[in-house]
Motif scaffolding. Structure first.
Motif, PDB file in Angstrom:
ATOM      1  N   PHE A 212       1.100  -1.266   0.078  1.00 49.06           N
ATOM      2  CA  PHE A 212      -0.051  -0.059   0.086  1.00 49.06           C
ATOM      3  C   PHE A 212       1.044   1.280   0.089  1.00 49.06           C
ATOM      4  N   GLY A 213       0.614   2.077  -0.906  1.00 52.75           N
ATOM      5  CA  GLY A 213       1.424   3.528  -1.098  1.00 52.75           C
ATOM      6  C   GLY A 213       0.388   4.473  -0.517  1.00 52.75           C
ATOM      7  N   LYS A 214      -0.093   5.349  -1.539  1.00 50.43           N
ATOM      8  CA  LYS A 214      -0.642   6.479  -1.141  1.00 50.43           C
ATOM      9  C   LYS A 214      -2.388   6.020  -0.502  1.00 50.43           C
ATOM     10  N   GLU A 215      -2.391   4.635  -0.912  1.00 51.66           N
ATOM     11  CA  GLU A 215      -3.929   4.107  -0.259  1.00 51.66           C
ATOM     12  C   GLU A 215      -3.425   3.216   1.184  1.00 51.66           C
ATOM     13  N   TRP A 216      -2.706   3.720   1.866  1.00 45.01           N
ATOM     14  CA  TRP A 216      -2.326   2.951   3.316  1.00 45.01           C
ATOM     15  C   TRP A 216      -3.516   3.200   3.974  1.00 45.01           C
ATOM     16  N   TYR A 217      -3.916   4.427   4.154  1.00 43.45           N
ATOM     17  CA  TYR A 217      -5.056   4.668   5.246  1.00 43.45           C
ATOM     18  C   TYR A 217      -6.460   4.043   4.920  1.00 43.45           C
ATOM     19  N   ARG A 218      -6.637   3.394   3.732  1.00 43.32           N
ATOM     20  CA  ARG A 218      -7.822   2.720   3.172  1.00 43.32           C
ATOM     21  C   ARG A 218      -7.887   1.385   3.516  1.00 43.32           C
ATOM     22  N   PHE A 219      -6.977   0.858   3.999  1.00 45.88           N
ATOM     23  CA  PHE A 219      -6.510  -0.652   4.073  1.00 45.88           C
ATOM     24  C   PHE A 219      -7.647  -1.119   5.323  1.00 45.88           C
ATOM     25  N   PRO A 220      -8.428  -1.981   4.841  1.00 47.92           N
ATOM     26  CA  PRO A 220      -9.617  -2.552   5.559  1.00 47.92           C
ATOM     27  C   PRO A 220      -9.253  -3.568   6.800  1.00 47.92           C
ATOM     28  N   SER A 221      -7.982  -3.906   6.991  1.00 45.84           N
ATOM     29  CA  SER A 221      -7.381  -4.783   8.083  1.00 45.84           C
ATOM     30  C   SER A 221      -7.063  -6.408   7.206  1.00 45.84           C
ATOM     31  N   SER A 222      -6.241  -6.923   8.154  1.00 41.99           N
ATOM     32  CA  SER A 222      -5.740  -8.476   7.504  1.00 41.99           C
ATOM     33  C   SER A 222      -6.748  -9.204   7.493  1.00 41.99           C
ATOM     34  N   TYR A 223      -7.962  -8.957   8.066  1.00 40.83           N
ATOM     35  CA  TYR A 223      -9.320 -10.094   7.993  1.00 40.83           C
ATOM     36  C   TYR A 223      -9.535 -10.028   6.400  1.00 40.83           C
ATOM     37  N   PHE A 224      -9.140  -9.230   5.575  1.00 42.62           N
ATOM     38  CA  PHE A 224      -9.496  -9.270   4.317  1.00 42.62           C
ATOM     39  C   PHE A 224      -8.535 -10.020   3.332  1.00 42.62           C
ATOM     40  N   LEU A 225      -7.506 -10.222   3.901  1.00 38.86           N
ATOM     41  CA  LEU A 225      -6.159 -11.021   3.197  1.00 38.86           C
ATOM     42  C   LEU A 225      -6.264 -12.282   3.647  1.00 38.86           C
TER      43      LEU A 225
ATOM     44  N   ARG B  29       0.719 -10.922   3.453  1.00 42.89           N
ATOM     45  CA  ARG B  29       1.035  -9.821   4.406  1.00 42.89           C
ATOM     46  C   ARG B  29       0.737  -8.461   4.118  1.00 42.89           C
ATOM     47  N   PRO B  30       0.271  -7.406   4.729  1.00 43.90           N
ATOM     48  CA  PRO B  30       0.205  -6.170   4.420  1.00 43.90           C
ATOM     49  C   PRO B  30       1.796  -5.396   4.662  1.00 43.90           C
ATOM     50  N   ARG B  31       2.099  -4.673   3.713  1.00 44.96           N
ATOM     51  CA  ARG B  31       3.274  -3.971   3.625  1.00 44.96           C
ATOM     52  C   ARG B  31       2.959  -2.335   3.161  1.00 44.96           C
ATOM     53  N   PHE B  32       4.094  -1.602   3.450  1.00 45.75           N
ATOM     54  CA  PHE B  32       4.105  -0.355   2.847  1.00 45.75           C
ATOM     55  C   PHE B  32       5.045  -0.044   1.852  1.00 45.75           C
ATOM     56  N   ILE B  33       4.897   0.950   0.823  1.00 48.47           N
ATOM     57  CA  ILE B  33       5.985   1.404   0.132  1.00 48.47           C
ATOM     58  C   ILE B  33       5.839   2.976   0.404  1.00 48.47           C
ATOM     59  N   LYS B  34       6.894   3.493   0.095  1.00 48.64           N
ATOM     60  CA  LYS B  34       6.990   5.147   0.143  1.00 48.64           C
ATOM     61  C   LYS B  34       5.765   5.912  -0.624  1.00 48.64           C
ATOM     62  N   SER B  35       5.282   6.773  -0.123  1.00 45.08           N
ATOM     63  CA  SER B  35       4.367   7.777  -0.654  1.00 45.08           C
ATOM     64  C   SER B  35       4.646   9.158  -0.298  1.00 45.08           C
ATOM     65  N   ALA B  36       3.659   9.887  -0.808  1.00 46.49           N
ATOM     66  CA  ALA B  36       3.960  11.529  -0.393  1.00 46.49           C
ATOM     67  C   ALA B  36       3.776  11.593   1.325  1.00 46.49           C
TER      68      ALA B  36
END
Length: 589
Positions: free
Chosen positions: A437-450, A455-462
């Protein structure tokens, strides 16, 4: 209050007026079971369709709950023992709710998400029905019914009921507590216990809502009891709250392996954090923010709630014998909460949740008072009672219908526009590896959907603040991530580069694309969806472009024959990296 007209009031007409607080024999206009069934039905719909607008709900509650269940999940700085401002008891209790269902073979994790949401709305429904019955019996059956007609269709309650947040949890038990204070005789022990659960296990700031009720109880008791008797009763009534206090402190201290009192830590950080830390680090809003927010979530009834105290003063002048201290006390919590939180620079919609029931009570009182004042004015003008009553009922009916239509439109607008981040995972995607998740990191609905292999990970965004890390994965029944101090956490919202992984290590990527927006100037947020050379679309859904959509079109849903649809849509997608060597990457750790 008695009818204000020239004709003798019948017993039936009296039952529809706003009486004093001593009319205790009145029956609710609708049976309890009917009201509860209606609220439960609406609650189930909200559990199914309500969005998750606040990333705090995901990262601070869904993810720790997922960690307790499955041994992995994302961790925020608030759960570091160095700060300890989140309660593991709160999370643990919610985990226990879904524990029996987790034993069902092949039950998908997203089903547990829905089960817990349903349990939350069920609790909200029971508390709402209890408050309805208490209002009906102690104030007036009409006020109780109006409370339900205001609260059940509202967009605000639709969003608050299924939210896995301490503020929603506090809202449930504030309703239980208010109901106990309305009953005669008041069970002070039960009332204080409910408010203590709301404050100690939920959100400590909601304890302010008990102050008007408690002071009124003391004033009423003081008419027949001595000060010593009152304080003795209060002391005996604090036994359960003190037991709860000991339980909260004990369980959280056990989880963190240090003595902690989470409610106090929350207050210290948010109120006494100092200039360098505190909630203002996460954004501030103008003074009118809650006026605008409540107008969207409650529309006409929000305005009714604000003017309730004015109408009550008018009623006090018109018929002073029928306005009691109980009426004023009932209206105070909403004004108290709204005033305190409007003064805080950091504002969020969820901060108003504990006061939603109080808002609905105020609105119900306004409508009931408006009817009585119409009857009073018509009696002075020698207008027939039948005409006056028809006028009052018609006004209330129009307000309630219009408010319900606007709220339904608001609910439909939100759920159709912003559900993609949750709904996109419903397909059988067979995702494994690192989901980035980059710019959409704050809309991740939780690991219950994966799935379990993702595994959820983050990449650099603004974004340049502090993102969550990951709990140390554990296969033991007792998760040691509750007490281990994670690396590189801070309470200053300072960015930590170790929270990111390189884009090359992402097997999947969740991203959005809006046609009319340019890429980030520093290429931190490229349009990955358009990068067909490196990414394949796995699943996509439309997502509202709020920047390009006019306010009315994004605030409300209106049929095309009423208002031309001016919504502008983007795409919300799960992308899969095109394999270069035919091999699947292992999960990046």
């Amino acid at each position: 209050m008695p009818s204000r007209n020239q004709e003798p009031a019948t017993e039936a007409s009296k039952n529809n007026d706003l009486p004093g607080v001593n009319s205790l024999s009145r029956e609710p206009l609708l049976p309890y079971r009917i009201v509860l069934s209606v609220i439960l039905s609406v609650g189930l719909v909200s559990a199914l369709y309500a969005t998750i607008p606040d990333c705090d709900e995901v990262f601070n509650y869904w993810e720790p709950t997922h960690y307790l269940f499955y041994g992995y999940g994302l961790q925020t700085w608030e759960y570091s023992p160095a700060y300890a401002i989140r309660s593991w008891l709160y999370v643990g209790i919610h985990s226990l709710v879904t524990l029996p269902f987790s034993l069902i073979p092949n039950l998908d994790k997203s089903h547990l998400f829905l089960i817990l949401r349903t349990a939350l709305t069920a609790t909200a429904a029971v508390s709402q029905a209890e408050l309805y019955e208490a209002l009906s019996r102690s104030i007036n059956p009409g006020v109780g019914l109006l409370f339900i007609l205001v609260s059940v269709p509202s967009a605000g309650m639709f969003q608050a009921m299924p939210a896995y947040l301490p503020s929603s949890f506090a809202m449930y038990f504030v309703m239980f507590g208010m109901a106990e204070f309305l009953r005669t005789p008041v069970s002070l022990s039960k009332a204080l216990t409910h408010f203590s659960i709301a404050g100690l296990l939920g959100w400590p700031f909601c304890l302010a809502l008990v102050v008007p009720q408690l002071l009124f109880w003391m004033a009423e008791e003081g008419k027949t009891k001595s000060i010593m008797e009152i304080f003795r009763c209060m002391a005996l009534s604090t036994m359960m709250p003190l037991a709860l206090l000991a339980t909260v402190t004990g369980i959280d201290s056990l989880a963190y392996r240090k003595v902690v009192f989470v409610p106090l830590n929350i207050v210290l950080y948010n109120v006494f954090g100092g200039s360098e830390r505190g909630p203002d680090l996460y954004g501030t809003e103008p003074w009118w923010y809650y006026f605008a927010n409540l107008s969207l979530n409650f529309n006409i009834t929000a305005a009714a709630a604000f003017v309730s105290i004015v109408l009550l003063f008018v009623a006090l002048v018109a018929f002073p014998a029928d306005v009691t201290g109980r009426h004023f006390v009932l209206l105070l919590p909403f004004y108290l909460w709204f005033g305190v939180f409007s003064l805080q620079p950091h504002k969020e919609e969820r901060f108003m949740y504990p006061a939603y029931p109080a808002l609905c009570i105020n609105a119900a009182m306004t409508l009931a008072l408006a009817k009585e004042l119409i009857l009073f004015a018509c009696s002075k003008l020698k207008i027939q009672q039948r005409i006056a009553r028809t006028l009052g009922i018609s006004l209330i009916t129009i307000i309630l219908i219009v408010s319900a239509i606007i709220s339904t439109s608001r609910i439909f607008a939100i759920t159709t526009a912003y559900s993609a981040p949750k709904n996109i995972y419903q397909a059988d995607l067979n995702i494994t590896g690192n989901v980035c998740f980059g710019k959409e990191w704050y809309r991740f609905p939780s690991s219950y959907f994966l799935p379990a292999g993702a595994r959820p990970r983050f990449i650099k965004s603004a974004f340049a603040g502090l993102l969550p890390g990951a709990f140390a994965e554990s296969n033991t029944p007792f998760r040691d991530g509750t007490w281990r101090v994670p690396k590189n956490m801070n309470d200053l919202n300072q960015e930590d580069p170790s929270k990111y992984i390189p884009i090359r290590d992402c097997d999947y990527l969740v991203d959005s694309y809006f046609e009319y927006r340019e890429e980030d100037a520093g290429t931190l947020e490229p349009n990955y969806i358009l990068d067909t050379e490196n990414w394949d679309r796995v699943a996509c859904q439309k997502f509202l472009d709020a920047r390009q959509t006019p306010f009315l079109s994004r605030a409300l849903w209106l049929p095309s024959w009423v208002y031309r649809d001016q919504r502008v849509w983007g795409e919300y997608c799960i992308l899969r990296r095109k394999p270069k060597d035919g091999a699947q990457r292992s999960i990046h750790t």
